[in-house]
Design an enzyme around this catalytic site. Structure first.
Site, PDB file in Angstrom:
ATOM      1  N   ASN A 216      -2.332  -9.683  -4.192  1.00 37.84           N
ATOM      2  CA  ASN A 216      -2.216 -10.979  -3.512  1.00 37.84           C
ATOM      3  C   ASN A 216      -2.703 -10.846  -2.077  1.00 37.84           C
ATOM      4  O   ASN A 216      -3.141  -9.772  -1.655  1.00 37.84           O
ATOM      5  CB  ASN A 216      -0.772 -11.492  -3.586  1.00 37.84           C
ATOM      6  N   LYS A 295     -11.443   1.809 -18.726  1.00 29.38           N
ATOM      7  CA  LYS A 295     -11.960   0.502 -18.312  1.00 29.38           C
ATOM      8  C   LYS A 295     -12.201  -0.383 -19.550  1.00 29.38           C
ATOM      9  O   LYS A 295     -12.802   0.064 -20.532  1.00 29.38           O
ATOM     10  CB  LYS A 295     -13.278   0.703 -17.558  1.00 29.38           C
ATOM     11  N   ASP A 314      13.323  -7.219  -9.192  1.00 31.03           N
ATOM     12  CA  ASP A 314      13.412  -7.781  -7.846  1.00 31.03           C
ATOM     13  C   ASP A 314      14.006  -6.699  -6.928  1.00 31.03           C
ATOM     14  O   ASP A 314      15.192  -6.357  -7.040  1.00 31.03           O
ATOM     15  CB  ASP A 314      14.288  -9.032  -7.866  1.00 31.03           C
ATOM     16  N   ILE A 315      13.167  -6.150  -6.055  1.00 35.66           N
ATOM     17  CA  ILE A 315      13.600  -5.016  -5.212  1.00 35.66           C
ATOM     18  C   ILE A 315      14.730  -5.448  -4.275  1.00 35.66           C
ATOM     19  O   ILE A 315      15.750  -4.773  -4.140  1.00 35.66           O
ATOM     20  CB  ILE A 315      12.399  -4.471  -4.395  1.00 35.66           C
TER      21      ILE A 315
END
Ligand code: CTP
Length: 412
Positions: A216, A295, A314-315
Protein backbone atom coordinates in the site's frame (compact mmCIF):
# COMPACT_ATOMS: atom_id res chain seq x y z
CA UNK A 1 4.77 23.55 4.37
CA UNK A 2 8.05 25.00 5.63
CA UNK A 3 9.45 22.90 8.49
CA UNK A 4 9.98 24.78 11.76
CA UNK A 5 13.64 25.13 12.66
CA UNK A 6 14.62 23.01 15.64
CA UNK A 7 17.25 25.32 17.14
CA UNK A 8 15.44 28.65 16.78
CA UNK A 9 16.45 31.00 19.59
CA UNK A 10 19.39 28.85 20.72
CA UNK A 11 22.83 30.40 21.05
CA UNK A 12 25.63 27.88 20.76
CA UNK A 13 29.31 28.37 21.45
CA UNK A 14 31.04 26.05 19.01
CA UNK A 15 34.51 25.21 20.28
CA UNK A 16 37.11 23.72 17.94
CA UNK A 17 40.17 21.90 19.25
CA UNK A 18 43.10 20.49 17.26
CA UNK A 19 42.16 17.65 14.93
CA UNK A 20 41.64 16.92 11.26
CA UNK A 21 37.88 16.76 11.96
CA UNK A 22 37.98 20.58 12.08
CA UNK A 23 37.03 20.42 8.41
CA UNK A 24 33.69 18.92 9.49
CA UNK A 25 33.17 21.74 12.00
CA UNK A 26 32.71 24.15 9.08
CA UNK A 27 29.75 22.13 7.81
CA UNK A 28 28.43 21.68 11.34
CA UNK A 29 28.51 25.45 11.89
CA UNK A 30 26.40 25.94 8.76
CA UNK A 31 24.00 23.18 9.75
CA UNK A 32 23.44 24.68 13.22
CA UNK A 33 22.74 28.10 11.72
CA UNK A 34 20.41 26.63 9.09
CA UNK A 35 18.46 25.02 11.94
CA UNK A 36 17.95 28.45 13.51
CA UNK A 37 20.81 28.71 16.04
CA UNK A 38 23.26 31.58 16.41
CA UNK A 39 26.82 30.32 16.64
CA UNK A 40 29.85 31.86 18.33
CA UNK A 41 33.05 30.08 17.32
CA UNK A 42 35.94 29.74 19.77
CA UNK A 43 39.10 27.99 18.56
CA UNK A 44 42.19 26.70 20.32
CA UNK A 45 45.60 27.47 18.86
CA UNK A 46 45.86 23.85 17.68
CA UNK A 47 42.51 24.10 15.85
CA UNK A 48 44.01 27.02 13.91
CA UNK A 49 46.52 24.58 12.41
CA UNK A 50 43.65 22.75 10.70
CA UNK A 51 41.17 25.46 9.70
CA UNK A 52 41.40 29.25 9.67
CA UNK A 53 39.38 31.64 11.82
CA UNK A 54 38.54 33.42 8.54
CA UNK A 55 36.55 30.42 7.33
CA UNK A 56 34.72 30.05 10.64
CA UNK A 57 34.01 33.78 10.87
CA UNK A 58 32.56 33.82 7.36
CA UNK A 59 30.32 30.83 8.12
CA UNK A 60 29.17 31.99 11.56
CA UNK A 61 28.96 35.66 10.62
CA UNK A 62 30.72 36.58 13.89
CA UNK A 63 34.33 37.28 14.80
CA UNK A 64 36.06 34.16 16.11
CA UNK A 65 37.71 34.17 19.54
CA UNK A 66 40.93 32.26 20.17
CA UNK A 67 42.97 34.01 22.84
CA UNK A 68 42.11 34.68 26.45
CA UNK A 69 43.95 38.02 26.17
CA UNK A 70 41.71 39.21 23.32
CA UNK A 71 41.24 42.95 23.92
CA UNK A 72 37.99 43.16 21.91
CA UNK A 73 35.93 42.43 25.01
CA UNK A 74 35.53 45.71 26.90
CA UNK A 75 36.10 44.01 30.26
CA UNK A 76 38.76 41.69 28.75
CA UNK A 77 36.84 38.71 30.06
CA UNK A 78 35.85 36.85 26.90
CA UNK A 79 35.64 33.58 28.88
CA UNK A 80 32.90 35.03 31.10
CA UNK A 81 30.99 37.01 28.47
CA UNK A 82 30.85 34.23 25.89
CA UNK A 83 29.86 31.47 28.30
CA UNK A 84 27.09 33.50 30.00
CA UNK A 85 25.27 34.04 26.70
CA UNK A 86 25.33 30.38 25.63
CA UNK A 87 22.49 27.84 25.71
CA UNK A 88 25.22 25.21 25.30
CA UNK A 89 28.92 24.90 24.61
CA UNK A 90 29.58 22.30 21.93
CA UNK A 91 33.19 21.20 21.44
CA UNK A 92 33.49 19.65 17.98
CA UNK A 93 36.01 18.28 17.38
CA UNK A 94 37.03 17.51 20.94
CA UNK A 95 40.58 16.09 21.02
CA UNK A 96 41.84 13.50 23.51
CA UNK A 97 44.12 16.16 24.95
CA UNK A 98 41.26 18.61 25.45
CA UNK A 99 39.18 15.99 27.27
CA UNK A 100 42.13 15.29 29.56
CA UNK A 101 42.33 19.01 30.28
CA UNK A 102 38.62 19.24 31.09
CA UNK A 103 38.88 16.30 33.48
CA UNK A 104 41.49 18.15 35.48
CA UNK A 105 39.81 21.54 35.30
CA UNK A 106 42.83 23.07 33.60
CA UNK A 107 42.25 26.50 32.09
CA UNK A 108 45.32 27.67 30.21
CA UNK A 109 43.60 28.82 27.00
CA UNK A 110 40.33 30.62 26.26
CA UNK A 111 38.25 27.54 25.42
CA UNK A 112 39.20 25.44 28.47
CA UNK A 113 38.94 28.53 30.66
CA UNK A 114 35.45 29.15 29.34
CA UNK A 115 34.39 25.54 29.98
CA UNK A 116 35.58 25.81 33.58
CA UNK A 117 34.00 29.24 34.08
CA UNK A 118 30.62 28.34 32.63
CA UNK A 119 27.63 28.28 35.01
CA UNK A 120 27.24 24.52 35.53
CA UNK A 121 23.50 24.63 36.13
CA UNK A 122 22.55 26.56 33.00
CA UNK A 123 25.21 26.03 30.34
CA UNK A 124 25.56 22.38 29.35
CA UNK A 125 28.81 21.14 27.83
CA UNK A 126 28.50 18.82 24.83
CA UNK A 127 31.57 17.04 23.48
CA UNK A 128 32.05 15.41 20.08
CA UNK A 129 35.25 13.38 20.43
CA UNK A 130 37.52 12.99 17.40
CA UNK A 131 40.75 11.00 17.39
CA UNK A 132 42.71 8.02 16.15
CA UNK A 133 41.24 4.64 17.13
CA UNK A 134 44.16 3.74 19.44
CA UNK A 135 43.82 7.06 21.24
CA UNK A 136 40.06 6.53 21.63
CA UNK A 137 40.48 2.97 22.93
CA UNK A 138 43.27 3.94 25.35
CA UNK A 139 42.29 3.37 28.99
CA UNK A 140 43.27 6.96 29.80
CA UNK A 141 40.78 8.33 27.24
CA UNK A 142 38.02 5.95 28.30
CA UNK A 143 38.64 6.90 31.93
CA UNK A 144 38.39 10.57 30.98
CA UNK A 145 35.13 10.01 29.06
CA UNK A 146 33.62 8.24 32.07
CA UNK A 147 34.77 11.06 34.39
CA UNK A 148 33.40 13.76 32.09
CA UNK A 149 30.03 12.01 31.99
CA UNK A 150 30.07 11.71 35.77
CA UNK A 151 30.79 15.45 35.90
CA UNK A 152 27.62 16.11 33.90
CA UNK A 153 29.03 16.57 30.38
CA UNK A 154 27.27 15.01 27.43
CA UNK A 155 29.81 13.02 25.43
CA UNK A 156 28.44 12.10 22.01
CA UNK A 157 29.30 8.83 20.30
CA UNK A 158 32.23 8.54 17.93
CA UNK A 159 31.89 7.33 14.36
CA UNK A 160 33.35 4.13 12.97
CA UNK A 161 35.25 3.84 9.71
CA UNK A 162 38.23 5.11 7.74
CA UNK A 163 40.43 7.57 9.61
CA UNK A 164 42.62 10.33 8.21
CA UNK A 165 45.71 8.43 9.46
CA UNK A 166 44.85 5.52 7.13
CA UNK A 167 43.63 3.24 9.91
CA UNK A 168 40.05 2.04 10.35
CA UNK A 169 38.05 1.85 13.56
CA UNK A 170 36.25 3.82 16.26
CA UNK A 171 37.15 7.40 17.05
CA UNK A 172 36.38 9.64 14.11
CA UNK A 173 34.01 12.51 14.72
CA UNK A 174 30.35 11.98 13.82
CA UNK A 175 29.23 13.55 10.57
CA UNK A 176 27.80 17.10 10.83
CA UNK A 177 24.22 15.96 10.21
CA UNK A 178 24.52 13.26 12.89
CA UNK A 179 25.85 15.81 15.37
CA UNK A 180 23.08 18.21 14.42
CA UNK A 181 20.48 15.55 15.24
CA UNK A 182 22.21 14.83 18.57
CA UNK A 183 22.24 18.52 19.48
CA UNK A 184 18.55 18.91 18.56
CA UNK A 185 17.73 15.80 20.60
CA UNK A 186 19.70 17.16 23.55
CA UNK A 187 17.38 20.17 23.80
CA UNK A 188 14.14 18.13 23.80
CA UNK A 189 12.44 17.52 27.16
CA UNK A 190 13.08 13.96 28.36
CA UNK A 191 9.42 13.19 28.99
CA UNK A 192 9.86 9.51 28.08
CA UNK A 193 13.07 8.85 30.05
CA UNK A 194 13.13 5.23 31.21
CA UNK A 195 10.41 4.12 28.76
CA UNK A 196 10.86 1.33 26.21
CA UNK A 197 8.97 2.39 23.10
CA UNK A 198 8.00 0.05 20.28
CA UNK A 199 6.80 1.61 17.01
CA UNK A 200 5.44 -0.19 13.94
CA UNK A 201 5.73 1.79 10.71
CA UNK A 202 5.29 1.70 6.96
CA UNK A 203 3.37 -0.66 4.73
CA UNK A 204 3.59 -4.44 4.67
CA UNK A 205 4.28 -6.50 1.57
CA UNK A 206 2.28 -9.66 0.98
CA UNK A 207 3.91 -11.92 -1.58
CA UNK A 208 1.91 -13.40 -4.45
CA UNK A 209 4.96 -15.12 -5.90
CA UNK A 210 8.75 -14.45 -5.69
CA UNK A 211 8.52 -11.32 -7.86
CA UNK A 212 5.06 -9.88 -7.11
CA UNK A 213 3.11 -8.83 -4.11
CA UNK A 214 0.46 -6.60 -2.59
CA UNK A 215 1.40 -3.50 -0.66
CA UNK A 216 0.00 0.00 0.00
CA UNK A 217 0.99 3.63 -0.22
CA UNK A 218 2.07 4.22 3.38
CA UNK A 219 5.43 6.04 3.35
CA UNK A 220 6.36 5.24 6.96
CA UNK A 221 7.18 8.93 7.57
CA UNK A 222 4.83 9.37 10.54
CA UNK A 223 6.11 6.23 12.29
CA UNK A 224 9.73 7.16 11.68
CA UNK A 225 9.06 10.68 13.01
CA UNK A 226 7.46 9.19 16.14
CA UNK A 227 10.45 6.89 16.66
CA UNK A 228 12.76 9.89 16.38
CA UNK A 229 10.63 12.01 18.72
CA UNK A 230 10.46 9.20 21.30
CA UNK A 231 14.25 8.81 21.20
CA UNK A 232 14.69 12.57 21.55
CA UNK A 233 12.38 12.40 24.57
CA UNK A 234 14.76 9.97 26.26
CA UNK A 235 13.14 6.61 25.46
CA UNK A 236 14.84 3.43 24.32
CA UNK A 237 13.19 2.92 20.92
CA UNK A 238 12.68 -0.08 18.64
CA UNK A 239 11.18 0.55 15.21
CA UNK A 240 9.60 -2.35 13.35
CA UNK A 241 9.62 -1.15 9.75
CA UNK A 242 7.86 -2.51 6.70
CA UNK A 243 9.51 -1.97 3.29
CA UNK A 244 10.35 1.76 3.12
CA UNK A 245 13.41 3.62 1.90
CA UNK A 246 13.72 5.95 4.90
CA UNK A 247 16.93 6.40 6.89
CA UNK A 248 16.90 5.04 10.44
CA UNK A 249 16.50 7.85 13.00
CA UNK A 250 19.62 8.29 15.12
CA UNK A 251 19.75 6.17 18.24
CA UNK A 252 16.77 4.04 17.18
CA UNK A 253 16.99 0.23 16.90
CA UNK A 254 15.40 -0.86 13.61
CA UNK A 255 14.02 -4.24 12.62
CA UNK A 256 13.05 -4.56 8.94
CA UNK A 257 10.14 -6.82 8.05
CA UNK A 258 8.13 -7.55 4.91
CA UNK A 259 4.80 -9.23 5.59
CA UNK A 260 2.12 -8.65 8.24
CA UNK A 261 3.01 -12.04 9.75
CA UNK A 262 6.69 -10.99 10.06
CA UNK A 263 5.59 -7.70 11.62
CA UNK A 264 3.31 -9.48 14.10
CA UNK A 265 6.12 -11.84 15.14
CA UNK A 266 8.63 -9.00 15.56
CA UNK A 267 6.15 -6.84 17.50
CA UNK A 268 5.03 -9.65 19.84
CA UNK A 269 8.66 -10.53 20.55
CA UNK A 270 9.76 -6.96 21.28
CA UNK A 271 6.61 -6.09 23.20
CA UNK A 272 7.81 -8.33 26.04
CA UNK A 273 10.17 -5.51 27.03
CA UNK A 274 8.16 -2.52 25.81
CA UNK A 275 6.23 -0.10 28.00
CA UNK A 276 4.62 1.79 25.08
CA UNK A 277 3.48 0.44 21.70
CA UNK A 278 2.58 2.91 18.96
CA UNK A 279 1.08 1.20 15.91
CA UNK A 280 1.46 3.47 12.90
CA UNK A 281 1.98 0.70 10.33
CA UNK A 282 -0.51 0.31 7.51
CA UNK A 283 -0.77 -3.44 7.90
CA UNK A 284 -2.33 -5.36 5.02
CA UNK A 285 -5.68 -6.76 6.12
CA UNK A 286 -5.35 -9.79 3.83
CA UNK A 287 -2.56 -11.90 2.33
CA UNK A 288 -2.68 -14.25 -0.65
CA UNK A 289 -3.56 -17.62 0.83
CA UNK A 290 -0.82 -19.62 -0.84
CA UNK A 291 2.04 -17.56 -2.24
CA UNK A 292 3.54 -19.41 -5.23
CA UNK A 293 7.14 -20.65 -4.85
CA UNK A 294 7.87 -19.82 -8.46
CA UNK A 295 6.87 -16.90 -10.64
CA UNK A 296 3.35 -17.37 -11.98
CA UNK A 297 3.62 -17.42 -15.79
CA UNK A 298 1.04 -16.53 -18.42
CA UNK A 299 0.04 -19.74 -20.14
CA UNK A 300 -1.31 -18.06 -23.26
CA UNK A 301 -4.91 -19.07 -22.54
CA UNK A 302 -5.94 -15.58 -21.39
CA UNK A 303 -6.89 -17.03 -18.00
CA UNK A 304 -6.04 -14.82 -15.04
CA UNK A 305 -4.68 -16.30 -11.81
CA UNK A 306 -7.34 -16.92 -9.19
CA UNK A 307 -6.05 -15.45 -5.93
CA UNK A 308 -7.54 -16.44 -2.63
CA UNK A 309 -6.94 -14.45 0.52
CA UNK A 310 -6.59 -15.11 4.23
CA UNK A 311 -7.09 -12.43 6.87
CA UNK A 312 -4.01 -11.20 8.71
CA UNK A 313 -3.92 -11.03 12.48
CA UNK A 314 -4.52 -7.59 13.97
CA UNK A 315 -1.17 -6.70 15.57
CA UNK A 316 -2.50 -3.77 17.59
CA UNK A 317 -5.50 -5.68 18.93
CA UNK A 318 -3.27 -8.68 19.74
CA UNK A 319 -0.90 -6.56 21.80
CA UNK A 320 -3.70 -4.50 23.37
CA UNK A 321 -5.24 -7.74 24.65
CA UNK A 322 -1.94 -9.17 25.91
CA UNK A 323 -1.52 -9.68 29.67
CA UNK A 324 1.12 -6.90 29.79
CA UNK A 325 -1.28 -4.37 28.26
CA UNK A 326 -4.19 -5.57 30.38
CA UNK A 327 -2.11 -5.18 33.55
CA UNK A 328 -1.13 -1.63 32.59
CA UNK A 329 2.54 -2.47 31.88
CA UNK A 330 2.16 -1.77 28.15
CA UNK A 331 0.38 1.39 26.95
CA UNK A 332 -0.96 0.91 23.41
CA UNK A 333 -1.61 3.70 20.91
CA UNK A 334 -3.39 2.97 17.64
CA UNK A 335 -3.69 4.94 14.43
CA UNK A 336 -6.66 5.09 12.10
CA UNK A 337 -6.33 6.09 8.47
CA UNK A 338 -9.82 7.04 7.31
CA UNK A 339 -11.26 8.75 4.26
CA UNK A 340 -14.27 10.44 5.96
CA UNK A 341 -16.18 10.80 9.26
CA UNK A 342 -12.91 10.77 11.16
CA UNK A 343 -14.27 11.30 14.67
CA UNK A 344 -16.94 8.60 14.39
CA UNK A 345 -14.59 6.03 12.82
CA UNK A 346 -11.73 6.80 15.22
CA UNK A 347 -14.01 6.56 18.25
CA UNK A 348 -15.42 3.22 17.09
CA UNK A 349 -11.95 1.92 16.20
CA UNK A 350 -10.55 2.83 19.63
CA UNK A 351 -13.20 0.69 21.26
CA UNK A 352 -12.87 -2.15 18.77
CA UNK A 353 -9.08 -2.31 19.19
CA UNK A 354 -9.31 -1.93 22.97
CA UNK A 355 -6.68 0.83 23.20
CA UNK A 356 -6.63 3.82 25.56
CA UNK A 357 -5.57 6.27 22.83
CA UNK A 358 -6.33 6.27 19.12
CA UNK A 359 -4.91 8.78 16.67
CA UNK A 360 -7.07 9.45 13.64
CA UNK A 361 -5.93 10.95 10.36
CA UNK A 362 -7.27 11.25 6.84
CA UNK A 363 -5.37 8.73 4.72
CA UNK A 364 -5.28 10.57 1.38
CA UNK A 365 -4.13 13.74 3.18
CA UNK A 366 -1.15 12.07 4.84
CA UNK A 367 0.17 9.20 2.71
CA UNK A 368 3.56 10.23 1.29
CA UNK A 369 3.31 13.79 2.57
CA UNK A 370 5.60 15.56 5.03
CA UNK A 371 2.74 17.12 6.98
CA UNK A 372 -0.48 15.88 8.52
CA UNK A 373 -3.14 16.72 11.12
CA UNK A 374 -4.04 14.37 13.98
CA UNK A 375 -7.21 13.76 15.94
CA UNK A 376 -6.51 12.24 19.36
CA UNK A 377 -9.37 10.20 20.74
CA UNK A 378 -9.36 8.80 24.27
CA UNK A 379 -11.92 8.03 26.97
CA UNK A 380 -12.20 11.75 27.79
CA UNK A 381 -13.06 12.79 24.23
CA UNK A 382 -11.27 14.11 21.17
CA UNK A 383 -8.69 16.79 20.59
CA UNK A 384 -7.05 17.91 17.38
CA UNK A 385 -3.37 18.58 16.77
CA UNK A 386 -3.54 20.96 13.81
CA UNK A 387 -1.71 20.44 10.53
CA UNK A 388 2.06 20.63 10.88
CA UNK A 389 5.21 18.79 9.83
CA UNK A 390 5.24 15.15 10.90
CA UNK A 391 8.16 15.61 13.30
CA UNK A 392 6.36 18.50 15.01
CA UNK A 393 3.23 16.35 15.33
CA UNK A 394 5.27 13.39 16.54
CA UNK A 395 6.83 15.48 19.32
CA UNK A 396 3.40 16.70 20.40
CA UNK A 397 2.02 13.17 20.38
CA UNK A 398 4.95 12.00 22.52
CA UNK A 399 4.12 14.72 25.05
CA UNK A 400 0.44 13.66 25.02
CA UNK A 401 1.39 10.01 25.64
CA UNK A 402 3.82 10.98 28.41
CA UNK A 403 1.14 13.09 30.06
CA UNK A 404 -1.34 10.20 30.03
CA UNK A 405 1.27 7.86 31.50
CA UNK A 406 2.16 10.33 34.23
CA UNK A 407 -1.49 10.94 35.19
CA UNK A 408 -3.35 7.72 34.50
CA UNK A 409 -7.12 7.73 34.72
CA UNK A 410 -9.05 4.47 35.01
CA UNK A 411 -9.93 4.48 31.34
CA UNK A 412 -6.85 5.91 29.66
N1 CTP B 1 -3.32 -2.60 12.65
C1 CTP B 1 -2.57 -3.66 13.07
N2 CTP B 1 -2.67 -4.86 12.45
C2 CTP B 1 -3.54 -5.05 11.44
C3 CTP B 1 -4.34 -3.97 11.00
C4 CTP B 1 -4.21 -2.74 11.63
O1 CTP B 1 -1.75 -3.50 13.99
N3 CTP B 1 -3.61 -6.24 10.87
C5 CTP B 1 -3.23 -1.33 13.37
C6 CTP B 1 -2.64 -0.18 12.57
O2 CTP B 1 -1.22 -0.11 12.72
C7 CTP B 1 -3.35 1.02 13.17
C8 CTP B 1 -4.69 0.48 13.56
O3 CTP B 1 -4.52 -0.93 13.67
O4 CTP B 1 -2.72 1.43 14.36
C9 CTP B 1 -5.82 0.77 12.63
O5 CTP B 1 -5.51 0.41 11.33
P1 CTP B 1 -6.54 0.62 10.14
O6 CTP B 1 -5.98 0.00 8.92
O7 CTP B 1 -6.98 2.03 10.06
O8 CTP B 1 -7.76 -0.17 10.69
P2 CTP B 1 -8.34 -1.55 10.37
O9 CTP B 1 -8.30 -2.36 11.61
O10 CTP B 1 -7.69 -2.17 9.18
O11 CTP B 1 -9.84 -1.18 10.08
P3 CTP B 1 -10.59 -0.74 8.73
O12 CTP B 1 -9.80 -1.33 7.59
O13 CTP B 1 -11.93 -1.33 8.89
O14 CTP B 1 -10.63 0.75 8.74
Amino acid sequence: MRAMTDLAGKHIVLGLTGGIACYKAAELCRALIKEGATVQVVMTEAAGQFITPVTMQALSNRPVYSAQWDARAANNMAHINLSREADAILIAPCSADFMAKLVHGRADDLLSLMCLARPLATVPLLLAPAMNREMWAHPATQRNVAQLRADGCTVFDVGVGDQACGETGDGRMLEPQELLHDVVAFFQHKVLAGQQVLVSAGPTFEAIDPVRGITNRSSGKMGFAIARAAYEAGADVTLIAGPVGLPTPRGVRRVDVQSASDMLKACVERAQEATIFIATAAVADWRPLNAADQKIKKDGSGQTPQLQFAENADILATLAQSPRAQSGALYCVGFAAESHDLLAHATAKRQRKGVPLLVGNIGPETFGRDDNALLLVDAQGAHEIPRAGKLVLARQLVIEVARRLAHPTPSN
